[in-house]
Design an enzyme around this catalytic site. Structure first.
Site, short mmCIF file in Angstrom:
data_model
loop_
_atom_site.label_atom_id
_atom_site.label_comp_id
_atom_site.label_asym_id
_atom_site.label_seq_id
_atom_site.Cartn_x
_atom_site.Cartn_y
_atom_site.Cartn_z
N CYS A 251 0.80 -1.24 0.00
CA CYS A 251 0.00 0.00 0.00
C CYS A 251 0.82 1.27 0.00
O CYS A 251 0.71 2.07 -0.92
CB CYS A 251 -0.94 -0.03 1.19
SG CYS A 251 -1.99 -1.47 1.20
C1 UGA Z 1 -1.41 0.36 5.60
C2 UGA Z 1 -2.21 1.32 6.49
O1 UGA Z 1 -1.68 1.34 7.80
C3 UGA Z 1 -3.68 0.90 6.53
O2 UGA Z 1 -4.42 1.88 7.26
C4 UGA Z 1 -4.22 0.83 5.10
O3 UGA Z 1 -5.56 0.39 5.07
C5 UGA Z 1 -3.38 -0.15 4.29
O4 UGA Z 1 -2.01 0.29 4.30
C6 UGA Z 1 -3.93 -0.17 2.90
O5 UGA Z 1 -3.83 0.84 2.19
O6 UGA Z 1 -4.59 -1.15 2.52
P1 UGA Z 1 -0.31 -2.05 5.94
O7 UGA Z 1 0.33 -1.83 4.61
O8 UGA Z 1 -0.98 -3.34 6.22
O9 UGA Z 1 -1.41 -0.91 6.23
O10 UGA Z 1 0.84 -1.91 7.01
P2 UGA Z 1 1.28 -0.89 8.14
O11 UGA Z 1 1.01 -1.48 9.47
O12 UGA Z 1 0.75 0.46 7.90
O13 UGA Z 1 2.86 -0.87 7.91
C7 UGA Z 1 3.42 -0.49 6.65
C8 UGA Z 1 4.93 -0.46 6.73
O14 UGA Z 1 5.37 0.62 7.53
C9 UGA Z 1 5.57 -1.72 7.32
O15 UGA Z 1 6.69 -2.05 6.53
C10 UGA Z 1 5.99 -1.29 8.70
O16 UGA Z 1 7.13 -2.00 9.16
C11 UGA Z 1 6.33 0.16 8.47
N1 UGA Z 1 6.21 1.01 9.68
C12 UGA Z 1 5.02 1.19 10.29
C13 UGA Z 1 7.34 1.68 10.14
O17 UGA Z 1 8.45 1.56 9.59
N2 UGA Z 1 7.21 2.50 11.24
C14 UGA Z 1 6.02 2.69 11.87
O18 UGA Z 1 5.97 3.46 12.85
C15 UGA Z 1 4.90 2.00 11.39
#
Ligand code: UGA
Length: 411
Positions: A251
């Site tokens: 995403c």
């Molecule tokens: C993300 C959004 O959080 C959701 O709200 C959205 O619905 C979804 O995309 C989508 O568009 O369908 P997701 O891709 O499942 O969800 O994952 P996240 O939990 O957001 O994490 C994304 C990435 O960011 C991961 O690689 C995670 O390790 C990284 N991350 C997250 C960080 O490096 N730091 C943080 O503080 C949080």
């Protein structure tokens, strides 16, 4: 998959239309085709009663609402590829030719503003024979995190509904009866933009934290201590301020790129969003730089990579930050032993020629160094296992370890 199982849990009768017959078979035998916490339980509860998967669109005409949930991958120039949205709209339209009552077509896929109005509405109307009064259109983005998607569906912060008319909006709203969340009622394009803006801001928070973290690292400041204080400001919130190896997944990278292309097509230069991507591209390679600072040339060295999924609790490796790291290690002649609790077989499809291990200990045995790429909680418990290495050189990209001798990417 998650939305359909959760709509079934809310008491609706749900058909999943899926063109891949193997997935249809799996779903109908109660096996989710993806790993998602709580999903298997929902399938075993509802398959055989109010949830089923089918390959054809014929039954759309007997339903009140259809949700388009197909993928919108990045096209060659980074813009959203809408071909699957168009195909689904055409098939829904054809089935609706014989619909007797009112039906609302809802776009749930992440699509650029204007898509529901311009592409979906016109395609459905053209293929259904165009009786406009019998059809409503809505855009209802999802904000589900992979791994926590069932929980997020059932406990949303908000439900955003963009609609062509109040009747359509009310029907979509009623599908969520039973959930306790504010409803944000907006126009179609505003709903589409809300999704992109949300993901772009979350990605921006991460790249921002990484940039601050990189500066902190140079000054021997722990960025996690800094962000604890920053995040307590209610205007900022403590979420998505975790510095590390950057964001991956299906995403954030795709949606930020799509927003950049959209802006450019409109004559804008989205400098902030471009920087968000640039920080994110550079960030994982810093892991390899830190490693070289510690052990010199990587040629012939044995490196354990722990974590392949783009984040914990998923087997998804799309745009995982482990991919550029492994490629960089390989290009420098390192030998890689990798371990992930769930994602090894998916990573094998992308990078087949490294060694995959059954446990963290297996990957660590006699390794010259170790990189932690995913925030799996089980890695937090590792300590004695690092004694199996030639020496305890541990570079961490996710701030998950408790042992004190690990070096963080930004801390
Ligand atoms: C993300 C959004 O959080 C959701 O709200 C959205 O619905 C979804 O995309 C989508 O568009 O369908 P997701 O891709 O499942 O969800 O994952 P996240 O939990 O957001 O994490 C994304 C990435 O960011 C991961 O690689 C995670 O390790 C990284 N991350 C997250 C960080 O490096 N730091 C943080 O503080 C949080």
């Amino acid at each position: 998959m998650v939305s359909s199982a959760c709509f079934a849990e809310l008491g609706h009768s749900v058909d999943i239309i899926e063109i891949d017959e193997r997935k249809v078979e799996a779903i109908n035998s109660g096996k989710p085709p993806i790993y998602e916490k709580g999903l298997e339980e929902l399938l075993s509860k509802h398959v055989g009663s109010n949830l089923r998967a089918i390959t054809g669109y014929d039954n759309v005409r007997n339903t009140d609402l259809s949700f388009i949930c197909v993928g919108t991958p990045s096209g060659p120039d980074g813009s959203a590829d809408l071909s699957m949205v168009e195909t689904a709209s055409r098939s829904i339209g054809e089935s609706l030719k014989e619909r007797v009552g009112y039906h609302v077509v809802v776009v749930k896929s992440t699509v650029p503003p204007g898509t529901t109005q311009n592409l979906v509405m016109s395609t459905v109307l053209m293929n259904s024979g165009g009786i406009r009064e019998k059809l409503g259109f809505a855009m209802n983005p999802e904000f589900l995190r992979e791994g926590l998607a069932v929980h997020d569906f059932m406990h949303p912060d908000r439900i955003v509904i963009g609609s062509s008319e109040a009747k359509a909006r009310d029907l979509v709203e009623s599908a969520y009866n039973g959930l306790n969340a504010p409803i944000v009622r907006v126009g179609l394009s505003a709903a589409e933009m809300t999704k992109y803006a949300s993901n772009a801001l979350l990605a921006t928070k991460i790249s921002f934290s990484n940039e601050i973290g990189n500066i902190c690292k140079k000054m021997c400041i722990d960025v996690y201590e800094v962000m604890r204080g920053v995040g307590m400001d209610h205007r900022i919130s403590p979420h998505f301020l975790n510095a590390g190896a950057g964001f991956g997944g299906s995403c954030f990278p795709k949606d930020v790129m799509a927003m950049i292309r959209l802006g450019e097509m409109l004559g804008e230069d989205p400098v902030l969003l471009k920087s968000v991507i640039e920080v994110n591209e550079r960030q994982p390679l810093r892991m390899v730089e830190l490693l070289e600072n510690r052990i010199g040339s990587l040629f012939g060295k044995e490196i354990a990579v722990l974590g392949l999924a783009f984040k914990n609790d998923t087997d998804d490796v799309r745009d995982s930050r482990a991919v550029p790291v492994i490629k960089e290690l390989k290009s420098k002649g390192a030998r890689i032993r990798a371990y992930d609790p769930l994602a090894a077989s998916n990573m094998r499809g992308i990078i087949p020629d490294i060694e995959y291990c059954e446990s963290a200990a297996g990957a660590l045995k006699k390794a010259d160094a170790c990189l932690i790429m995913t925030e799996w909680p089980e890695f937090g418990q590792l300590d004695e296992e690092f004694d199996l290495m030639r020496s305890r050189v541990i570079i961490e990209g996710r701030n998950i370890l408790l042992c004190e001798d690990a070096e963080g990417i930004c801390w």
